[in-house]
Structures are given as structure tokens and as C-alpha cells.
Design a protein around this motif. Structure first.
Motif, mmCIF file in Angstrom:
data_model
loop_
_atom_site.group_PDB
_atom_site.id
_atom_site.type_symbol
_atom_site.label_atom_id
_atom_site.label_comp_id
_atom_site.label_asym_id
_atom_site.label_seq_id
_atom_site.Cartn_x
_atom_site.Cartn_y
_atom_site.Cartn_z
ATOM 1 N N PRO A 47 -48.692 -41.029 -50.865
ATOM 2 C CA PRO A 47 -49.686 -42.081 -51.132
ATOM 3 C C PRO A 47 -49.898 -43.022 -49.936
ATOM 4 O O PRO A 47 -51.018 -43.441 -49.663
ATOM 5 C CB PRO A 47 -49.094 -42.835 -52.326
ATOM 6 N N GLU A 48 -48.830 -43.310 -49.198
ATOM 7 C CA GLU A 48 -48.932 -44.267 -48.104
ATOM 8 C C GLU A 48 -49.226 -43.635 -46.737
ATOM 9 O O GLU A 48 -49.644 -44.327 -45.813
ATOM 10 C CB GLU A 48 -47.666 -45.126 -48.022
ATOM 11 N N LYS A 49 -48.987 -42.331 -46.590
ATOM 12 C CA LYS A 49 -49.205 -41.672 -45.289
ATOM 13 C C LYS A 49 -49.110 -40.164 -45.414
ATOM 14 O O LYS A 49 -48.646 -39.629 -46.409
ATOM 15 C CB LYS A 49 -48.201 -42.166 -44.250
ATOM 16 N N ARG A 50 -49.527 -39.497 -44.358
ATOM 17 C CA ARG A 50 -49.375 -38.045 -44.238
ATOM 18 C C ARG A 50 -48.215 -37.814 -43.271
ATOM 19 O O ARG A 50 -48.137 -38.426 -42.218
ATOM 20 C CB ARG A 50 -50.654 -37.446 -43.670
ATOM 21 N N VAL A 51 -47.315 -36.891 -43.656
ATOM 22 C CA VAL A 51 -46.148 -36.605 -42.826
ATOM 23 C C VAL A 51 -46.200 -35.148 -42.387
ATOM 24 O O VAL A 51 -46.478 -34.250 -43.187
ATOM 25 C CB VAL A 51 -44.834 -36.882 -43.594
ATOM 26 N N LYS A 52 -45.929 -34.942 -41.101
ATOM 27 C CA LYS A 52 -45.864 -33.596 -40.542
ATOM 28 C C LYS A 52 -44.471 -33.419 -39.946
ATOM 29 O O LYS A 52 -44.010 -34.264 -39.181
ATOM 30 C CB LYS A 52 -46.923 -33.431 -39.459
ATOM 31 N N VAL A 53 -43.804 -32.343 -40.325
ATOM 32 C CA VAL A 53 -42.453 -32.055 -39.846
ATOM 33 C C VAL A 53 -42.488 -30.723 -39.108
ATOM 34 O O VAL A 53 -42.930 -29.721 -39.661
ATOM 35 C CB VAL A 53 -41.443 -31.994 -41.020
ATOM 36 N N VAL A 54 -42.019 -30.739 -37.871
ATOM 37 C CA VAL A 54 -41.915 -29.511 -37.078
ATOM 38 C C VAL A 54 -40.442 -29.118 -37.080
ATOM 39 O O VAL A 54 -39.584 -29.922 -36.691
ATOM 40 C CB VAL A 54 -42.411 -29.734 -35.632
ATOM 41 N N TYR A 55 -40.163 -27.885 -37.549
ATOM 42 C CA TYR A 55 -38.769 -27.475 -37.655
ATOM 43 C C TYR A 55 -38.605 -25.982 -37.398
ATOM 44 O O TYR A 55 -39.568 -25.225 -37.416
ATOM 45 C CB TYR A 55 -38.197 -27.846 -39.031
ATOM 46 N N ALA A 56 -37.342 -25.604 -37.161
ATOM 47 C CA ALA A 56 -36.978 -24.204 -36.987
ATOM 48 C C ALA A 56 -35.869 -23.896 -37.982
ATOM 49 O O ALA A 56 -34.959 -24.708 -38.171
ATOM 50 C CB ALA A 56 -36.497 -23.947 -35.566
ATOM 51 N N THR A 57 -35.945 -22.748 -38.614
ATOM 52 C CA THR A 57 -34.925 -22.338 -39.577
ATOM 53 C C THR A 57 -33.893 -21.467 -38.874
ATOM 54 O O THR A 57 -34.246 -20.477 -38.225
ATOM 55 C CB THR A 57 -35.568 -21.560 -40.736
ATOM 56 N N LYS A 58 -32.654 -21.875 -38.965
ATOM 57 C CA LYS A 58 -31.539 -21.098 -38.405
ATOM 58 C C LYS A 58 -30.826 -20.403 -39.559
ATOM 59 O O LYS A 58 -31.254 -20.488 -40.702
ATOM 60 C CB LYS A 58 -30.582 -22.031 -37.648
ATOM 61 N N ASP A 59 -29.707 -19.750 -39.289
ATOM 62 C CA ASP A 59 -28.993 -19.013 -40.334
ATOM 63 C C ASP A 59 -28.592 -19.887 -41.516
ATOM 64 O O ASP A 59 -28.831 -19.546 -42.658
ATOM 65 C CB ASP A 59 -27.739 -18.343 -39.761
ATOM 66 N N LYS A 60 -27.958 -21.027 -41.240
ATOM 67 C CA LYS A 60 -27.418 -21.849 -42.320
ATOM 68 C C LYS A 60 -27.980 -23.262 -42.363
ATOM 69 O O LYS A 60 -27.493 -24.092 -43.121
ATOM 70 C CB LYS A 60 -25.899 -21.917 -42.203
ATOM 71 N N TYR A 61 -28.977 -23.549 -41.529
ATOM 72 C CA TYR A 61 -29.523 -24.902 -41.515
ATOM 73 C C TYR A 61 -30.960 -24.920 -41.030
ATOM 74 O O TYR A 61 -31.460 -23.933 -40.484
ATOM 75 C CB TYR A 61 -28.665 -25.833 -40.651
#
Length: 68
Positions: A47-61
Motif C-alpha cells: 500500500p505504501e510503496k513498490r518493492v523490488k528485490v534482486v536475489y540469487a538462489t543457492k543450495d540452502k539459502y
């Protein structure tokens, strides 16, 4: 899965007033995602903002690289 934040992501969180909870929700329940090579961009509208998350998926995290 465990979420790990890079120093860069932590700095952007502080600059942009983005909470860890918003990052979790964006990764777990995005409005949409974009795959760019090994990185994923997850976008979620709050409601208050748009969030963009850039991430990489590893084996356990998930390694969060940046947030906007």
C-alpha cells in the motif's frame, strides 16, 4: 529457506526504508518476477510503496543482492 542480505542490500534497505519483512513477502509472494540469468527480480506492490528485490538462489539459502 534462509535469506541472507549482502552489505549492499542492507545499505539500500536503510536508504529506502524497506523492512526485512517486506523483503520476505516480496520473495515469497511477488506480484511478478523477472529472471535475468542466475538472478531473479521479484516485485511486490505494498500500500505504501513498490518493492523490488534482486536475489540469487543457492543450495540452502537465498542471497539478496539489492532492494529498491
Amino acid at each position: 529457506m534462509t535469506i541472507i542480505l549482502t552489505d549492499h542490500a542492507k545499505k539500500r534497505m536503510a536508504e529506502r526504508a524497506i523492512t526485512f519483512k517486506q523483503i520476505q513477502e516480496t520473495i515469497e509472494m511477488p506480484n511478478y518476477t523477472v529472471q535475468k540469468g542466475k538472478k531473479t527480480e521479484a516485485i511486490r506492490n505494498f500500500p505504501e510503496k513498490r518493492v523490488k528485490v534482486v536475489y540469487a538462489t543457492k543450495d540452502k539459502y537465498i542471497k539478496v543482492i539489492s532492494v529498491m
